[in-house]
Motif scaffolding. Sequence first.
Motif, PDB file in Angstrom:
ATOM      1  N   THR A 162     -10.713 -57.847 -54.786  1.00  0.00           N
ATOM      2  CA  THR A 162      -9.283 -57.693 -55.052  1.00  0.00           C
ATOM      3  C   THR A 162      -8.764 -58.745 -56.030  1.00  0.00           C
ATOM      4  O   THR A 162      -7.615 -58.669 -56.458  1.00  0.00           O
ATOM      5  N   ILE A 163      -9.612 -59.722 -56.381  1.00  0.00           N
ATOM      6  CA  ILE A 163      -9.210 -60.751 -57.350  1.00  0.00           C
ATOM      7  C   ILE A 163     -10.246 -60.827 -58.469  1.00  0.00           C
ATOM      8  O   ILE A 163     -10.594 -61.908 -58.938  1.00  0.00           O
ATOM      9  N   TYR A 164     -10.724 -59.695 -58.921  1.00  0.00           N
ATOM     10  CA  TYR A 164     -11.830 -59.644 -59.878  1.00  0.00           C
ATOM     11  C   TYR A 164     -11.659 -60.626 -61.041  1.00  0.00           C
ATOM     12  O   TYR A 164     -12.580 -61.351 -61.388  1.00  0.00           O
ATOM     13  N   HIS A 165     -10.487 -60.692 -61.647  1.00  0.00           N
ATOM     14  CA  HIS A 165     -10.278 -61.584 -62.792  1.00  0.00           C
ATOM     15  C   HIS A 165     -10.050 -63.034 -62.370  1.00  0.00           C
ATOM     16  O   HIS A 165     -10.093 -63.930 -63.219  1.00  0.00           O
ATOM     17  N   GLY A 166      -9.867 -63.288 -61.098  1.00  0.00           N
ATOM     18  CA  GLY A 166      -9.686 -64.643 -60.595  1.00  0.00           C
ATOM     19  C   GLY A 166     -10.861 -65.137 -59.775  1.00  0.00           C
ATOM     20  O   GLY A 166     -10.809 -66.213 -59.202  1.00  0.00           O
ATOM     21  N   ARG A 167     -11.927 -64.362 -59.707  1.00  0.00           N
ATOM     22  CA  ARG A 167     -13.062 -64.683 -58.827  1.00  0.00           C
ATOM     23  C   ARG A 167     -13.811 -65.931 -59.276  1.00  0.00           C
ATOM     24  O   ARG A 167     -13.795 -66.282 -60.456  1.00  0.00           O
ATOM     25  N   PRO A 168     -14.498 -66.604 -58.332  1.00  0.00           N
ATOM     26  CA  PRO A 168     -15.245 -67.831 -58.644  1.00  0.00           C
ATOM     27  C   PRO A 168     -16.429 -67.588 -59.586  1.00  0.00           C
ATOM     28  O   PRO A 168     -16.921 -66.467 -59.732  1.00  0.00           O
ATOM     29  N   THR A 169     -16.894 -68.656 -60.187  1.00  0.00           N
ATOM     30  CA  THR A 169     -18.006 -68.606 -61.139  1.00  0.00           C
ATOM     31  C   THR A 169     -19.248 -67.968 -60.540  1.00  0.00           C
ATOM     32  O   THR A 169     -19.899 -67.143 -61.187  1.00  0.00           O
ATOM     33  N   VAL A 170     -19.596 -68.339 -59.318  1.00  0.00           N
ATOM     34  CA  VAL A 170     -20.816 -67.800 -58.714  1.00  0.00           C
ATOM     35  C   VAL A 170     -20.738 -66.277 -58.608  1.00  0.00           C
ATOM     36  O   VAL A 170     -21.741 -65.582 -58.796  1.00  0.00           O
ATOM     37  N   CYS A 171     -19.566 -65.736 -58.373  1.00  0.00           N
ATOM     38  CA  CYS A 171     -19.384 -64.288 -58.318  1.00  0.00           C
ATOM     39  C   CYS A 171     -19.483 -63.674 -59.710  1.00  0.00           C
ATOM     40  O   CYS A 171     -20.021 -62.574 -59.879  1.00  0.00           O
ATOM     41  N   ARG A 172     -18.977 -64.380 -60.703  1.00  0.00           N
ATOM     42  CA  ARG A 172     -19.028 -63.904 -62.081  1.00  0.00           C
ATOM     43  C   ARG A 172     -20.463 -63.842 -62.595  1.00  0.00           C
ATOM     44  O   ARG A 172     -20.808 -62.973 -63.395  1.00  0.00           O
ATOM     45  N   GLU A 173     -21.287 -64.763 -62.141  1.00  0.00           N
ATOM     46  CA  GLU A 173     -22.659 -64.857 -62.640  1.00  0.00           C
ATOM     47  C   GLU A 173     -23.661 -64.003 -61.871  1.00  0.00           C
ATOM     48  O   GLU A 173     -24.752 -63.749 -62.363  1.00  0.00           O
ATOM     49  N   PHE A 174     -23.308 -63.578 -60.678  1.00  0.00           N
ATOM     50  CA  PHE A 174     -24.247 -62.819 -59.850  1.00  0.00           C
ATOM     51  C   PHE A 174     -24.459 -61.433 -60.434  1.00  0.00           C
ATOM     52  O   PHE A 174     -23.508 -60.797 -60.849  1.00  0.00           O
ATOM     53  N   PRO A 175     -25.666 -60.902 -60.484  1.00  0.00           N
ATOM     54  CA  PRO A 175     -26.921 -61.480 -60.004  1.00  0.00           C
ATOM     55  C   PRO A 175     -27.663 -62.305 -61.034  1.00  0.00           C
ATOM     56  O   PRO A 175     -28.771 -62.742 -60.772  1.00  0.00           O
ATOM     57  N   ALA A 176     -27.100 -62.526 -62.198  1.00  0.00           N
ATOM     58  CA  ALA A 176     -27.692 -63.375 -63.245  1.00  0.00           C
ATOM     59  C   ALA A 176     -29.008 -62.824 -63.789  1.00  0.00           C
ATOM     60  O   ALA A 176     -29.777 -63.538 -64.407  1.00  0.00           O
ATOM     61  N   LYS A 177     -29.272 -61.574 -63.522  1.00  0.00           N
ATOM     62  CA  LYS A 177     -30.483 -60.910 -64.012  1.00  0.00           C
ATOM     63  C   LYS A 177     -30.120 -59.479 -64.360  1.00  0.00           C
ATOM     64  O   LYS A 177     -29.030 -59.010 -64.058  1.00  0.00           O
ATOM     65  N   THR A 178     -31.060 -58.784 -64.951  1.00  0.00           N
ATOM     66  CA  THR A 178     -30.809 -57.375 -65.282  1.00  0.00           C
ATOM     67  C   THR A 178     -30.975 -56.477 -64.064  1.00  0.00           C
ATOM     68  O   THR A 178     -30.558 -55.327 -64.097  1.00  0.00           O
ATOM     69  N   HIS A 179     -31.575 -56.997 -63.010  1.00  0.00           N
ATOM     70  CA  HIS A 179     -31.781 -56.242 -61.775  1.00  0.00           C
ATOM     71  C   HIS A 179     -31.076 -56.943 -60.621  1.00  0.00           C
ATOM     72  O   HIS A 179     -30.949 -58.160 -60.608  1.00  0.00           O
ATOM     73  N   CYS A 180     -30.645 -56.174 -59.637  1.00  0.00           N
ATOM     74  CA  CYS A 180     -30.040 -56.715 -58.425  1.00  0.00           C
ATOM     75  C   CYS A 180     -30.895 -56.267 -57.242  1.00  0.00           C
ATOM     76  O   CYS A 180     -31.056 -55.060 -57.009  1.00  0.00           O
ATOM     77  N   ALA A 181     -31.427 -57.211 -56.509  1.00  0.00           N
ATOM     78  CA  ALA A 181     -32.307 -56.896 -55.380  1.00  0.00           C
ATOM     79  C   ALA A 181     -31.592 -56.053 -54.327  1.00  0.00           C
ATOM     80  O   ALA A 181     -32.198 -55.168 -53.713  1.00  0.00           O
ATOM     81  N   TYR A 182     -30.304 -56.296 -54.111  1.00  0.00           N
ATOM     82  CA  TYR A 182     -29.560 -55.530 -53.113  1.00  0.00           C
ATOM     83  C   TYR A 182     -29.384 -54.086 -53.548  1.00  0.00           C
ATOM     84  O   TYR A 182     -29.484 -53.167 -52.743  1.00  0.00           O
ATOM     85  N   TYR A 183     -29.124 -53.881 -54.833  1.00  0.00           N
ATOM     86  CA  TYR A 183     -28.995 -52.517 -55.354  1.00  0.00           C
ATOM     87  C   TYR A 183     -30.328 -51.787 -55.229  1.00  0.00           C
ATOM     88  O   TYR A 183     -30.378 -50.628 -54.830  1.00  0.00           O
ATOM     89  N   GLU A 184     -31.409 -52.480 -55.542  1.00  0.00           N
ATOM     90  CA  GLU A 184     -32.732 -51.861 -55.417  1.00  0.00           C
ATOM     91  C   GLU A 184     -33.044 -51.531 -53.963  1.00  0.00           C
ATOM     92  O   GLU A 184     -33.599 -50.474 -53.659  1.00  0.00           O
ATOM     93  N   LEU A 185     -32.662 -52.419 -53.042  1.00  0.00           N
ATOM     94  CA  LEU A 185     -32.864 -52.170 -51.613  1.00  0.00           C
ATOM     95  C   LEU A 185     -32.110 -50.924 -51.165  1.00  0.00           C
ATOM     96  O   LEU A 185     -32.677 -50.044 -50.509  1.00  0.00           O
ATOM     97  N   ILE A 186     -30.847 -50.827 -51.524  1.00  0.00           N
ATOM     98  CA  ILE A 186     -30.050 -49.697 -51.061  1.00  0.00           C
ATOM     99  C   ILE A 186     -30.543 -48.388 -51.678  1.00  0.00           C
ATOM    100  O   ILE A 186     -30.600 -47.358 -51.001  1.00  0.00           O
TER     101      ILE A 186
END
Length: 138
Positions: A89-113
Motif C-alpha cells: 500500500t506504500i509502493y513508492h514509499g517502501r524501504p530499500t530492501v523491498c525495492r531491491e528484492f529479489p535482486a536477481k532475474t529469478h525469485c525463488a518464491y515465485y518459482e516455488l509457487i
Amino acid sequence: MATTNATDDQKRSYFDCAKCPAYCCSIYERVEVTKRDLKRLAKYFGVSEESAARRYTRMWKNERILRRKKDPIFGEACHFLDPKTRRCTIYHGRPTVCREFPAKTHCAYYELIQFERRQQDDPDVIPVVQITFLNGKK
C-alpha cells in the motif's frame, strides 16, 4: 513480469509479483528500515521522521524494522501489505530492501509457487512456507 520493457541494459525478470501471495512481505519477521528509508516514509506520509518512526516502525535489538500486523494467509505480514490484493500500500514509499528484492532475474518464491501449482494442478494453491534461520555453530 516485474520488468515490463527490457532494454539492452536491463536484465529480463522471470517472475510476476501479481501472481504471488506476497511471500517477501509475509515470511520475513524483520524488514530493515534505514535512516534513508525513514526519511522516505516520513515524506510519503507527510509527517516528521520521529512520527514515522513511532507509527510505522519498531526497534528489534539495535535494528529499526517495519511493524507487522495479522495476516489471513501467513499469520503475520508487513503492516503495509493489503490483505485482499496482496500488494504494497506504500509502493513508492517502501524501504530499500523491498525495492531491491529479489535482486536477481529469478525469485525463488515465485518459482516455488509455480512449481506447486503445476504439481497440485491447482492455479490457486498457496504453499505456506516459513523461513527458519539456524546457527551454523555446533
